[in-house]
Design an enzyme around this catalytic site. Structure first.
Site, PDB file in Angstrom:
ATOM      1  N   CYS A 188       1.649  10.663 -21.856  1.00  0.00           N
ATOM      2  CA  CYS A 188       1.358  10.803 -20.426  1.00  0.00           C
ATOM      3  C   CYS A 188       0.988   9.451 -19.791  1.00  0.00           C
ATOM      4  CB  CYS A 188       0.287  11.864 -20.238  1.00  0.00           C
ATOM      5  SG  CYS A 188       0.335  12.608 -18.618  1.00  0.00           S
ATOM      6  N   HIS A 191       1.247  16.490 -23.620  1.00  0.00           N
ATOM      7  CA  HIS A 191       0.060  16.230 -24.462  1.00  0.00           C
ATOM      8  C   HIS A 191       0.089  17.029 -25.756  1.00  0.00           C
ATOM      9  CE1 HIS A 191      -2.412  14.086 -21.419  1.00  0.00           C
ATOM     10  NE2 HIS A 191      -1.678  14.782 -20.568  1.00  0.00           N
ATOM     11  N   GLU A 198      -1.599  16.510 -28.288  1.00  0.00           N
ATOM     12  CA  GLU A 198      -2.973  16.544 -28.828  1.00  0.00           C
ATOM     13  C   GLU A 198      -3.777  17.709 -28.252  1.00  0.00           C
ATOM     14  OE1 GLU A 198      -1.928  14.663 -26.475  1.00  0.00           O
ATOM     15  OE2 GLU A 198      -3.512  14.263 -25.015  1.00  0.00           O
TER      16      GLU A 198
HETATM   17  N1  GLN Z   1      -1.207  11.219 -13.488  1.00  0.00           N
HETATM   18  C1  GLN Z   1      -1.700  10.327 -14.502  1.00  0.00           C
HETATM   19  C2  GLN Z   1      -1.273   8.885 -14.244  1.00  0.00           C
HETATM   20  O1  GLN Z   1      -0.546   8.639 -13.360  1.00  0.00           O
HETATM   21  C3  GLN Z   1      -1.244  10.749 -15.873  1.00  0.00           C
HETATM   22  C4  GLN Z   1      -1.818  12.095 -16.202  1.00  0.00           C
HETATM   23  C5  GLN Z   1      -2.151  12.284 -17.649  1.00  0.00           C
HETATM   24  O2  GLN Z   1      -2.228  11.320 -18.428  1.00  0.00           O
HETATM   25  N2  GLN Z   1      -2.444  13.502 -18.005  1.00  0.00           N
HETATM   26  O3  GLN Z   1      -1.679   8.004 -14.954  1.00  0.00           O
END
Ligand code: GLN
Length: 188
Positions: free
Chosen positions: A79, A169, A171
């Site tokens: 992410c 994710h 995890e």
């Molecule tokens: N929206 C977050 C970003 O732009 C990422 C979201 C996440 O890591 N769950 O960094």
């Protein structure tokens, strides 16, 4: 074997727990000197990429971390970690570590659908549960990038050389499959 987990902000503890479930030791990377802790792989966790990118510079970890990955240290970004690794961010924002040949679209699913879970095919692992939280997707990618999972026509996991990224994710699920994939395919 030891894996360094970037622990400046976000969901690093969940990665440490998953690693421990598969018998892999982790070390938290919180300051410059932690980058010399003798690990064989790195995890960049979810959270807020803008905050993490800023902290990496303020704590003087940016060059050291980027150098290690550029020299071939295995890295798994989830992410925000995907966003940190991307060479390009859609919408003209500045890239962070700028190492992987992908363009990431941040908060790509809009407000309504910001967070969701689904089952999707992950190359080599079959169907896995994928949890998305204000997630990005991979809008564009270069020739050396292999796409590993696609949801609604959008690339959400990929690999290139020593780098593995997921927009979701792993995890936060019961399964340890993606972490095992990272260890087996990249670290060992
Ligand atoms: N929206 C977050 C970003 O732009 C990422 C979201 C996440 O890591 N769950 O960094």
């Amino acid at each position: 074997m030891k894996v360094g987990v970037l622990a400046l902000q976000g969901a690093f503890i969940e990665h440490e727990k998953t690693l421990s479930r598969i018998g892999v030791e982790s070390v938290e990377l919180r300051q410059e000197r932690d980058l010399h802790a003798g690990y064989q792989g790195i995890i960049l966790c979810g959270g807020e990429s803008t905050v993490q990118g800023k902290l990496l510079r303020e704590l003087h970890m940016y060059d050291g971390l980027k150098g290690q990955i550029a020299e071939g240290m295995p890295v798994f970004g989830t992410c925000a970690g995907l966003i940190l690794l991307a060479k390009e961010l859609c919408g003209g924002e500045n890239a962070h570590l700028s190492l992987m040949d992908i363009a990431a679209k941040r908060n790509a699913y809009g407000r309504q659908l910001g967070s969701f879970a689904c089952e999707a095919e992950f190359s080599g692992l079959g169907k896995i549960q994928e949890v998305f939280i204000r997630a990005p997707y991979i809008e564009k990618f270069g020739e050396g990038v292999e796409i590993l999972s696609v949801v609604d026509g959008k690339a959400v996991a990929a690999r290139q050389k020593n780098m593995l990224v997921t927009a979701f994710h792993p995890e936060l699920t019961e399964s340890t499959a993606v972490h095992e994939y990272f260890i087996n395919e990249f670290v060992l």
